[in-house]
Design an enzyme around this catalytic site. Structure first.
Site, mmCIF file in Angstrom:
data_model
loop_
_atom_site.group_PDB
_atom_site.id
_atom_site.type_symbol
_atom_site.label_atom_id
_atom_site.label_comp_id
_atom_site.label_asym_id
_atom_site.label_seq_id
_atom_site.Cartn_x
_atom_site.Cartn_y
_atom_site.Cartn_z
ATOM 1 C CD GLU A 63 -2.965 -1.283 2.184
ATOM 2 O OE1 GLU A 63 -2.868 -0.520 3.174
ATOM 3 O OE2 GLU A 63 -3.888 -2.098 2.018
ATOM 4 C CD GLU A 74 -4.837 -10.961 -5.799
ATOM 5 O OE1 GLU A 74 -4.288 -9.922 -5.349
ATOM 6 O OE2 GLU A 74 -5.955 -11.340 -5.435
ATOM 7 C CB CYS A 112 -9.578 -6.299 -7.418
ATOM 8 S SG CYS A 112 -8.039 -5.797 -8.214
ATOM 9 C CB CYS A 115 -5.773 -8.752 -9.636
ATOM 10 S SG CYS A 115 -4.821 -7.679 -8.546
HETATM 11 N N1 THU Z 1 -6.099 -6.612 -2.100
HETATM 12 C C1 THU Z 1 -5.266 -7.544 -2.656
HETATM 13 O O1 THU Z 1 -4.044 -7.492 -2.493
HETATM 14 N N2 THU Z 1 -5.825 -8.521 -3.394
HETATM 15 C C2 THU Z 1 -7.152 -8.724 -3.561
HETATM 16 O O2 THU Z 1 -7.546 -9.691 -4.203
HETATM 17 C C3 THU Z 1 -8.113 -7.791 -2.971
HETATM 18 C C4 THU Z 1 -7.532 -6.624 -2.284
HETATM 19 C C5 THU Z 1 -5.507 -5.573 -1.257
HETATM 20 C C6 THU Z 1 -5.550 -4.177 -1.801
HETATM 21 C C7 THU Z 1 -5.439 -3.370 -0.521
HETATM 22 O O3 THU Z 1 -4.079 -3.267 -0.162
HETATM 23 C C8 THU Z 1 -6.143 -4.232 0.518
HETATM 24 O O4 THU Z 1 -6.182 -5.546 -0.033
HETATM 25 C C9 THU Z 1 -7.549 -3.774 0.870
HETATM 26 O O5 THU Z 1 -8.323 -3.657 -0.255
#
Ligand code: THU
Length: 158
Positions: A63, A74, A112, A115
Site C-alpha cells: 500500500e 496478485e 479484484c 488483477c
Molecule cells: N487486495 C489484494 O491485495 N488482493 C485482492 O484480491 C483484494 C484486495 C488488497 C488491496 C489493498 O491493499 C487491501 O487488499 C484492501 O483492499
C-alpha cells in the site's frame, strides 16, 4: 432475442485433499501475507504463482499513502514473476488473506477486476488455463482458469 449463459466451474477442496504441490502453493501464499505492507487497510493478502520452470514466485499487497499507488498481492506476484522469469509459463496461483484481526479470512477472497485482467495476460502467454486457488479458512476454491473469473474479457485489439 437469444439468451446466452456463462457458467463457471469451481472445485471446493479441504486443504488435506490437495496434492502436495498445491498444498505447498497454498502454504506459500499464506506465508506471503506476512510480507504484506498494509498500514492503511490492515488487510494482508499473499499470492504464490507456480511457474512451469519449477520456480514459485510470491507477492503481497503493497500500500501507499497515496492510495491508488499501491498494488494488490496478485499483481505484485504476477508482474515480478514475469519480470524475473520472462520465458516461464504460469501454471497456478494461490491467493490467501488475513483480515484486520490478523486471522486468515474464513471465506475465500477473489482477485479484484484489475488483477483478473493482469493475470489473464499471463494466462494468454501460457496458452492454457492457469489454475486459481482461492484460500478460505476451511475451504479452498479451485478454478480452472483466470478466464473463468473474467467472462467476456477484453483480450485483443487490432
Ligand atoms: N487486495 C489484494 O491485495 N488482493 C485482492 O484480491 C483484494 C484486495 C488488497 C488491496 C489493498 O491493499 C487491501 O487488499 C484492501 O483492499
Amino acid at each position: 432475442m437469444k439468451q446466452k449463459e456463462i457458467k463457471i466451474q469451481i472445485e471446493v477442496a479441504q486443504f488435506d485433499e490437495l496434492s502436495e504441490s498445491d498444498r505447498r502453493l497454498v502454504e506459500l501464499a499464506r506465508e506471503a501475507t506476512e510480507r504484506s505492507y498494509a498500514p492503511y487497510s490492515h488487510f494482508r493478502v499473499g499470492a504464490a504463482i507456480q511457474l512451469d520452470n519449477g520456480e514459485i514466485v510470491t507477492g503481497a499487497n503493497q500500500e501507499n499513502v497515496a492510495y491508488p499507488s499501491g498494488t494488490c498481492a496478485e499483481r505484485s506476484a504476477c508482474f515480478y514473476a514475469h519480470a524475473r522469469y520472462p520465458e516461464a509459463k504460469f501454471e497456478s496461483i494461490a491467493i490467501a488473506a488475513r483480515d484486520t484481526d490478523g486471522k486468515f479470512v474464513t471465506a475465500p477472497i477473489a482477485p479484484c477486476g484489475a488483477c483478473r485482467q493482469a493475470l489473464l495476460e499471463y494466462e494468454t502467454l501460457a496458452g492454457h488455463g492457469v489454475r486459481v486457488m482461492l484460500c478460505g479458512g476451511d475451504e479452498i476454491y479451485i478454478l480452472p482458469s483466470v478466464a473463468s473469473l473474467l467472462p467476456l474479457a477484453f483480450t485483443e485489439f487490432t
